[in-house]
Write a protein that holds these residues in place. Structure first.
Motif, PDB file in Angstrom:
ATOM      1  N   GLY A  77      -0.190  -2.028  -8.994  1.00  0.00           N
ATOM      2  CA  GLY A  77      -0.093  -1.694 -10.414  1.00  0.00           C
ATOM      3  C   GLY A  77      -1.178  -0.738 -10.857  1.00  0.00           C
ATOM      4  N   TYR A 111       0.224  -6.372 -14.201  1.00  0.00           N
ATOM      5  CA  TYR A 111       1.170  -6.357 -13.085  1.00  0.00           C
ATOM      6  C   TYR A 111       1.023  -7.636 -12.259  1.00  0.00           C
ATOM      7  CZ  TYR A 111       1.703  -1.396 -14.154  1.00  0.00           C
ATOM      8  OH  TYR A 111       1.964  -0.205 -14.784  1.00  0.00           O
ATOM      9  N   LEU A 235      10.866  -2.005 -11.769  1.00  0.00           N
ATOM     10  CA  LEU A 235       9.575  -2.577 -11.394  1.00  0.00           C
ATOM     11  C   LEU A 235       9.721  -4.054 -11.039  1.00  0.00           C
ATOM     12  CD1 LEU A 235       6.572  -1.934 -11.112  1.00  0.00           C
ATOM     13  CD2 LEU A 235       6.256  -2.672 -13.475  1.00  0.00           C
ATOM     14  N   SER A 239       8.947  -5.929  -7.505  1.00  0.00           N
ATOM     15  CA  SER A 239       8.137  -7.144  -7.460  1.00  0.00           C
ATOM     16  C   SER A 239       8.887  -8.275  -6.761  1.00  0.00           C
ATOM     17  CB  SER A 239       7.752  -7.579  -8.879  1.00  0.00           C
ATOM     18  OG  SER A 239       7.099  -6.543  -9.569  1.00  0.00           O
TER      19      SER A 239
END
Length: 255
Positions: A77, A111, A235, A239
């Motif tokens: 991040g 993040y 995103l 993840s």
């Protein structure tokens, strides 16, 4: 009545899994309303995040393995933040001793908090994957999505093509989770969309409290453009794919 109890239990487990993100949002709100002495706001936020991470590890809310995953997400991040701020995608206008090239170090924890949620929810809800694609496909897709966050500034933006590819790759994939001993299942693609949407809501809250600032919010706060949902969706997918891959590798090593 049983369905209501299951929903309450599910919400409770989700709330426990969201402790780190909640602390970050609460800290953003508190430091926005109440100016703290001695240090700039960004530095206090970094101290709070580090302290909270230590408390979660010492209390057993997070395991050492989960901390390793979260640290990796912090670095991923932070790299993205450094590039995006340099390209003018958003900015951190406040002062801070812990800023590097215009990026406060606390931003990496935002993040990391997504990874914290995924890891804890995975453990608390006993998540399992059904018909998960091969490692090479998953790793290549995650890497391509992440790289597109950088390359679209210099080349064409292929995020919608990647979103379509995600649907194709995971069309037959499901995620199962357990609440009070009862198993439920959901298409993985749907779970991506739901998580991405709620993170977009969280992003609106974060920008309202000055966590960062988009160009259209320079004069006054306004809703984050719905187009950002696609960014957060991708995103979240990155993840989830990283966490899922690490979980799969650990499961194979333990058998």
């Amino acid at each position: 009545m049983r369905a209501f109890k299951q929903l309450v239990r599910f919400g409770f487990e989700q709330a426990l899994s969201c402790i780190f993100p909640v602390v970050i949002f609460a800290s953003l709100a508190f430091t926005k309303i109440v100016p703290l002495p001695f240090l700039p706001r960004y530095d206090w936020l970094l101290i709070i995040c580090i302290l909270m991470q230590w408390i979660m590890l010492r209390s057993g809310l997070e395991t050492k393995d989960e901390l390793k995953v979260i640290t990796m997400f912090h670095l991923i991040g932070l790299a993205l933040e450094l590039f995006k701020v340099h390209m003018g995608s958003w900015a951190y206008p406040g002062e801070g001793y812990s800023k590097i090239f215009g990026v406060p170090l606390y931003s990496g924890f935002m993040y990391a908090s997504v990874a914290s949620y995924l890891c804890q929810a995975w453990r608390r809800l006993n998540v399992e994957l059904i018909k998960w694609p091969p490692f090479f496909i998953v790793a290549s897709l995650a890497a391509t999505i992440y790289l597109n966050f950088f390359t679209h500034h210099f080349w064409i933006d292929v995020r919608w093509w990647l979103s379509g590819l995600v649907i194709i790759v995971f069309w037959k994939s499901w995620v199962t989770y357990e609440v009070n001993g009862t198993k439920y299942r959901m298409p993985i693609a749907l779970s991506f969309v739901l998580i991405g949407f709620f993170i977009w809501i969280a992003e609106n809250i974060a920008t309202f409290f000055g966590a960062w600032q988009y160009p259209n919010q320079t004069d006054a706060w306004s809703l984050v453009h719905l187009g950002k949902v696609s960014s957060w969706l991708l995103l979240v997918i990155v993840s989830f794919l990283i966490v899922a891959t690490l979980k799969q590798v650990k499961l194979k090593n333990s058998t």
